[in-house]
Design a protein around this motif. Structure first.
Motif, PDB file in Angstrom:
ATOM      1  N   GLU A 273       0.878  -1.152  -0.132  1.00  0.00           N
ATOM      2  CA  GLU A 273       0.011   0.016   0.015  1.00  0.00           C
ATOM      3  C   GLU A 273       0.874   1.228  -0.036  1.00  0.00           C
ATOM      4  O   GLU A 273       1.932   1.393   0.406  1.00  0.00           O
ATOM      5  CB  GLU A 273      -0.996   0.219   1.405  1.00  0.00           C
ATOM      6  CG  GLU A 273      -1.778  -1.016   1.315  1.00  0.00           C
ATOM      7  CD  GLU A 273      -2.513  -1.273   2.476  1.00  0.00           C
ATOM      8  OE1 GLU A 273      -2.787  -0.449   3.324  1.00  0.00           O
ATOM      9  OE2 GLU A 273      -3.112  -2.459   2.764  1.00  0.00           O
ATOM     10  N   GLU A 274       0.334   2.245  -0.620  1.00  0.00           N
ATOM     11  CA  GLU A 274       0.965   3.532  -0.664  1.00  0.00           C
ATOM     12  C   GLU A 274       1.474   4.317   0.614  1.00  0.00           C
ATOM     13  O   GLU A 274       2.565   5.116   0.711  1.00  0.00           O
ATOM     14  CB  GLU A 274       0.161   4.554  -1.675  1.00  0.00           C
ATOM     15  CG  GLU A 274       0.491   4.272  -2.939  1.00  0.00           C
ATOM     16  CD  GLU A 274       1.698   4.522  -3.417  1.00  0.00           C
ATOM     17  OE1 GLU A 274       2.394   5.416  -3.303  1.00  0.00           O
ATOM     18  OE2 GLU A 274       2.066   3.568  -4.513  1.00  0.00           O
ATOM     19  N   ASP A 275       0.598   4.242   1.507  1.00  0.00           N
ATOM     20  CA  ASP A 275       0.766   4.752   2.915  1.00  0.00           C
ATOM     21  C   ASP A 275       2.010   4.123   3.594  1.00  0.00           C
ATOM     22  O   ASP A 275       2.475   4.736   4.738  1.00  0.00           O
ATOM     23  CB  ASP A 275      -0.382   4.622   3.630  1.00  0.00           C
ATOM     24  CG  ASP A 275      -1.489   5.422   3.036  1.00  0.00           C
ATOM     25  OD1 ASP A 275      -1.171   6.348   2.424  1.00  0.00           O
ATOM     26  OD2 ASP A 275      -2.727   5.168   3.558  1.00  0.00           O
ATOM     27  N   VAL A 276       2.520   2.946   3.260  1.00  0.00           N
ATOM     28  CA  VAL A 276       3.632   2.207   4.053  1.00  0.00           C
ATOM     29  C   VAL A 276       5.026   3.177   4.249  1.00  0.00           C
ATOM     30  O   VAL A 276       5.606   3.131   5.083  1.00  0.00           O
ATOM     31  CB  VAL A 276       3.855   0.949   3.252  1.00  0.00           C
ATOM     32  CG1 VAL A 276       5.310   0.460   3.813  1.00  0.00           C
ATOM     33  CG2 VAL A 276       2.972   0.184   3.596  1.00  0.00           C
ATOM     34  N   ASP A 277       5.193   3.850   3.096  1.00  0.00           N
ATOM     35  CA  ASP A 277       6.383   4.665   3.023  1.00  0.00           C
ATOM     36  C   ASP A 277       6.369   5.891   4.207  1.00  0.00           C
ATOM     37  O   ASP A 277       7.197   5.954   5.180  1.00  0.00           O
ATOM     38  CB  ASP A 277       6.680   5.233   1.750  1.00  0.00           C
ATOM     39  CG  ASP A 277       7.664   4.283   0.852  1.00  0.00           C
ATOM     40  OD1 ASP A 277       7.776   3.254   1.171  1.00  0.00           O
ATOM     41  OD2 ASP A 277       7.431   4.584  -0.328  1.00  0.00           O
ATOM     42  N   ALA A 278       5.481   6.228   4.321  1.00  0.00           N
ATOM     43  CA  ALA A 278       4.938   7.430   5.221  1.00  0.00           C
ATOM     44  C   ALA A 278       4.878   6.842   6.661  1.00  0.00           C
ATOM     45  O   ALA A 278       5.514   7.504   7.577  1.00  0.00           O
ATOM     46  CB  ALA A 278       3.570   8.104   5.052  1.00  0.00           C
ATOM     47  N   MET A 279       4.577   5.629   6.694  1.00  0.00           N
ATOM     48  CA  MET A 279       4.635   4.965   7.768  1.00  0.00           C
ATOM     49  C   MET A 279       6.041   4.586   8.506  1.00  0.00           C
ATOM     50  O   MET A 279       6.397   4.705   9.581  1.00  0.00           O
ATOM     51  CB  MET A 279       3.585   3.728   7.735  1.00  0.00           C
ATOM     52  CG  MET A 279       3.727   2.925   9.313  1.00  0.00           C
ATOM     53  SD  MET A 279       2.632   3.695  10.587  1.00  0.00           S
ATOM     54  CE  MET A 279       1.111   4.060   9.952  1.00  0.00           C
ATOM     55  N   LYS A 280       6.749   4.267   7.527  1.00  0.00           N
ATOM     56  CA  LYS A 280       8.029   4.100   7.855  1.00  0.00           C
ATOM     57  C   LYS A 280       8.806   5.146   8.409  1.00  0.00           C
ATOM     58  O   LYS A 280       9.743   5.306   9.175  1.00  0.00           O
ATOM     59  CB  LYS A 280       8.872   3.377   6.727  1.00  0.00           C
ATOM     60  CG  LYS A 280       8.557   1.929   6.335  1.00  0.00           C
ATOM     61  CD  LYS A 280       9.335   1.424   5.002  1.00  0.00           C
ATOM     62  CE  LYS A 280       8.989  -0.166   4.901  1.00  0.00           C
ATOM     63  NZ  LYS A 280       9.534  -0.544   3.615  1.00  0.00           N
ATOM     64  N   LEU A 281       8.807   6.457   7.572  1.00  0.00           N
ATOM     65  CA  LEU A 281       9.362   7.619   7.870  1.00  0.00           C
ATOM     66  C   LEU A 281       8.791   8.182   9.417  1.00  0.00           C
ATOM     67  O   LEU A 281       9.513   8.521  10.102  1.00  0.00           O
ATOM     68  CB  LEU A 281       9.064   8.544   6.826  1.00  0.00           C
ATOM     69  CG  LEU A 281       9.603  10.064   7.173  1.00  0.00           C
ATOM     70  CD1 LEU A 281      11.202   9.743   7.272  1.00  0.00           C
ATOM     71  CD2 LEU A 281       9.135  10.826   5.961  1.00  0.00           C
ATOM     72  N   MET A 282       7.597   7.770   9.513  1.00  0.00           N
ATOM     73  CA  MET A 282       6.998   8.248  10.739  1.00  0.00           C
ATOM     74  C   MET A 282       7.629   7.628  11.966  1.00  0.00           C
ATOM     75  O   MET A 282       7.901   8.125  13.005  1.00  0.00           O
ATOM     76  CB  MET A 282       5.236   7.923  11.067  1.00  0.00           C
ATOM     77  CG  MET A 282       4.759   8.498  12.008  1.00  0.00           C
ATOM     78  SD  MET A 282       4.660   7.178  13.500  1.00  0.00           S
ATOM     79  CE  MET A 282       3.848   5.716  12.529  1.00  0.00           C
ATOM     80  N   CYS A 283       7.775   6.152  11.592  1.00  0.00           N
ATOM     81  CA  CYS A 283       8.548   5.278  12.862  1.00  0.00           C
ATOM     82  C   CYS A 283       9.775   5.611  12.792  1.00  0.00           C
ATOM     83  O   CYS A 283      10.283   5.560  13.983  1.00  0.00           O
ATOM     84  CB  CYS A 283       8.170   3.909  12.159  1.00  0.00           C
ATOM     85  SG  CYS A 283       9.160   2.623  13.590  1.00  0.00           S
ATOM     86  N   THR A 284      10.507   6.074  11.925  1.00  0.00           N
ATOM     87  CA  THR A 284      11.919   6.619  12.181  1.00  0.00           C
ATOM     88  C   THR A 284      12.017   8.137  12.865  1.00  0.00           C
ATOM     89  O   THR A 284      12.912   8.210  13.666  1.00  0.00           O
ATOM     90  CB  THR A 284      12.533   6.712  10.695  1.00  0.00           C
ATOM     91  OG1 THR A 284      12.447   5.561  10.113  1.00  0.00           O
ATOM     92  CG2 THR A 284      13.993   7.045  10.907  1.00  0.00           C
ATOM     93  N   VAL A 285      11.021   8.856  12.548  1.00  0.00           N
ATOM     94  CA  VAL A 285      11.016  10.137  13.248  1.00  0.00           C
ATOM     95  C   VAL A 285      10.634   9.896  14.862  1.00  0.00           C
ATOM     96  O   VAL A 285      11.242  10.503  15.777  1.00  0.00           O
ATOM     97  CB  VAL A 285       9.915  11.198  12.804  1.00  0.00           C
ATOM     98  CG1 VAL A 285       9.548  12.094  13.761  1.00  0.00           C
ATOM     99  CG2 VAL A 285      10.228  11.565  11.430  1.00  0.00           C
ATOM    100  N   LEU A 286       9.846   8.917  15.248  1.00  0.00           N
ATOM    101  CA  LEU A 286       9.688   8.572  16.353  1.00  0.00           C
ATOM    102  C   LEU A 286      10.809   7.615  17.429  1.00  0.00           C
ATOM    103  O   LEU A 286      11.123   8.305  18.269  1.00  0.00           O
ATOM    104  CB  LEU A 286       8.441   7.644  16.696  1.00  0.00           C
ATOM    105  CG  LEU A 286       7.962   6.951  17.985  1.00  0.00           C
ATOM    106  CD1 LEU A 286       7.456   8.167  18.742  1.00  0.00           C
ATOM    107  CD2 LEU A 286       6.779   5.951  17.829  1.00  0.00           C
ATOM    108  N   GLY A 287      11.480   6.703  16.749  1.00  0.00           N
ATOM    109  CA  GLY A 287      12.444   6.136  17.502  1.00  0.00           C
ATOM    110  C   GLY A 287      13.391   5.463  16.692  1.00  0.00           C
ATOM    111  O   GLY A 287      13.924   4.379  17.276  1.00  0.00           O
ATOM    112  N   GLY A 288      13.705   5.892  15.248  1.00  0.00           N
ATOM    113  CA  GLY A 288      14.625   5.125  14.697  1.00  0.00           C
ATOM    114  C   GLY A 288      15.997   5.730  14.595  1.00  0.00           C
ATOM    115  O   GLY A 288      16.855   4.802  13.847  1.00  0.00           O
ATOM    116  N   THR A 289      16.294   6.723  15.347  1.00  0.00           N
ATOM    117  CA  THR A 289      17.751   7.267  14.828  1.00  0.00           C
ATOM    118  C   THR A 289      18.240   8.021  16.390  1.00  0.00           C
ATOM    119  O   THR A 289      17.322   8.034  17.313  1.00  0.00           O
ATOM    120  CB  THR A 289      17.622   8.452  13.814  1.00  0.00           C
ATOM    121  OG1 THR A 289      16.952   9.549  14.280  1.00  0.00           O
ATOM    122  CG2 THR A 289      17.328   7.882  12.647  1.00  0.00           C
ATOM    123  N   ALA A 290      19.317   8.310  16.421  1.00  0.00           N
ATOM    124  CA  ALA A 290      19.871   9.192  17.598  1.00  0.00           C
ATOM    125  C   ALA A 290      19.200  10.577  17.526  1.00  0.00           C
ATOM    126  O   ALA A 290      19.257  11.157  18.667  1.00  0.00           O
ATOM    127  CB  ALA A 290      21.295   9.140  17.529  1.00  0.00           C
TER     128      ALA A 290
END
Length: 431
Positions: free
Chosen positions: A273-290
């Motif tokens: 689904e198209e929304d998956v990329d935005a979900m991955k980016l949202m997850c990274t903003v939340l807790g995917g990096t330092a």
């Protein structure tokens, strides 16, 4: 002369596709066979055991020593097997790697020998009277039991296992691919051989060849071998639970120094689904990096935990947040994590956080193909997801996502499960 296509795909048998990845950057060539089957609790351990059994010996090379000598004669070629999950499919991987043909002596085709050897691994296992070699089977059984013990001893891995069993108790995704000690002890060599026969007959199969030379002869070798097999391919779909109806809370008490807190969310979207990329980016903003919210606000500013990271399985439609905490901070950490999620739903996201997350994801895409193994894995993931983006194209897709799309993705999250692994007392950082 026309430039070779970077990636080609062709069906060579029912449920079997031959994929070529042309890349002349590497001194090695690789072949990967990826077989997918439905996750079933009573069969998972048997399939996992096949990953080791099949590459330990073959009918032509019935001992590990004989197989090793053959590999050594092919410039130190390597073969390996492993098992994993992709959504609610159990994957069996058989792979081989060796020097590129342009470095072999006297025009020898190492690549074709690699294909023949892998076909021997898959189609000519070391089987007598309907069961695998007893010594090989006993060794693999011991390794499965050791893997189960290792899961328990690694408390972070154990917490994740128990979390998935809780959150997906009614779903195949919650099945442990190593099985239980009881199920492994009950395995017999004949049971595993019967599972092998079923897998060869029914599993959807992807063959990926990474090389810098022509693959027609390699394709012919695989085609001829699969033509000898009766195929009755089973289609397996992953159940995606769109949203959580209520919240399940589970606490396990074990001998641990550092408590583990895990939160599971349903994302209301899944591949392709198209929304998956935005979900991955949202997850990274939340807790995917330092530079993420969880790292900066929960770990650094509030000092509530030793680590706090988020991740998403876009095939299953699940986002998880993992944290290592002291017992007295469990509830505070849970509240702090949920506040960060709520802030994202309300659009409390800075441009700096977004750009940092985009750079992180884009870098992960581009660097994923620095190694031959990573390049092969990238394209396998694309095939299994039903997409076919190059790393550069996927990086551009992340760069084009807007803040509004991130907020919409966050608003889709519903909390499903809160899992805690804790002990009676805690004196230090521990695991």
């Amino acid at each position: 002369m026309a430039e070779k296509k970077r990636f080609t795909r062709e069906k060579i048998a029912p449920g079997v596709h031959f994929n070529t990845i042309f890349d002349d950057r590497f001194k090695t060539s690789r072949i990967l066979i990826a077989m997918s089957s439905d996750i079933e609790e009573d069969k998972a351990a048997a399939i996992t055991s096949l990953a080791g059994l099949l590459v330990h010996s073959t009918g032509k090379y019935p001992t590990f020593l004989e197989l090793s000598r053959k590999l050594d004669s092919l410039y130190g070629m390597n073969i390996s097997g492993s098992s994993g999950k992709h959504g609610e499919n159990q994957m069996l991987y058989l792979s081989a790697s060796g020097i590129n043909d342009r470095y072999s002596l006297d025009g020898e085709s190492v690549y074709e020998e690699m294909a023949k050897l892998l076909c021997g691994v898959l189609f000519d296992p070391n089987v007598r009277d309907g069961e695998f070699a007893p010594d090989d089977f006993k060794q693999e059984k011991r390794q499965l039991l050791d893997a189960i013990d290792a899961q328990f001893n690694d408390k972070r891995a154990y917490a994740k296992k128990r979390f998935l069993e809780t959150m997906c108790s009614e779903e195949k995704y919650g099945v442990n691919l190593c099985g239980t000690k009881e199920s492994v002890e009950a395995l017999t060599s004949k049971m595993v051989y019967e599972q092998y026969r079923e897998l060869v007959k029914t599993a959807k199969t992807e063959i990926l060849c990474l090389c810098s030379n022509d693959t027609e002869n390699v394709k012919r070798i695989f085609t001829e071998n699969f033509e000898k097999v009766e195929r009755d391919v089973k289609e397996n779909e992953t159940l995606v639970v769109r949203c959580a109806e209520d919240v399940t809370e589970k606490t396990d008490v074990e001998d641990v120094v550092q408590s583990k807190l895990m939160l599971g969310f349903r994302t209301d979207c899944a591949e392709p689904e198209e929304d998956v990329d935005a979900m991955k980016l949202m997850c990274t903003v939340l807790g995917g990096t330092a530079h993420s919210k969880l790292f900066n606000n929960v770990r650094e500013k509030q000092s509530l935990c030793y680590y706090c990271v988020s991740g998403v399985d876009s095939t299953k439609g699940i986002m998880t947040v993992e944290s290592g905490v002291e017992k007295e901070n469990i509830e505070k950490t849970k509240a702090a994590i949920l506040k960060e999620v709520e802030d994202m739903k309300n659009g409390v996201i800075t441009e700096e956080e977004i750009e940092s997350a985009k750079l992180s994801l884009a870098n992960a895409c581009i660097t994923s193909t620095d190694l031959s193994s990573g390049t092969q894995s990238w394209y396998l993931t694309q095939i299994l997801k039903g997409t076919c983006y190059t790393p550069e194209e996927q990086a551009q897709r992340y760069s084009a996502i807007t803040k509004d799309e991130i907020v919409r993705a966050a608003k889709k999250l519903t909390l499903d499960t809160v899992y805690v692994l804790t002990g009676s007392g805690e004196d230090g950082e521990g695991e």
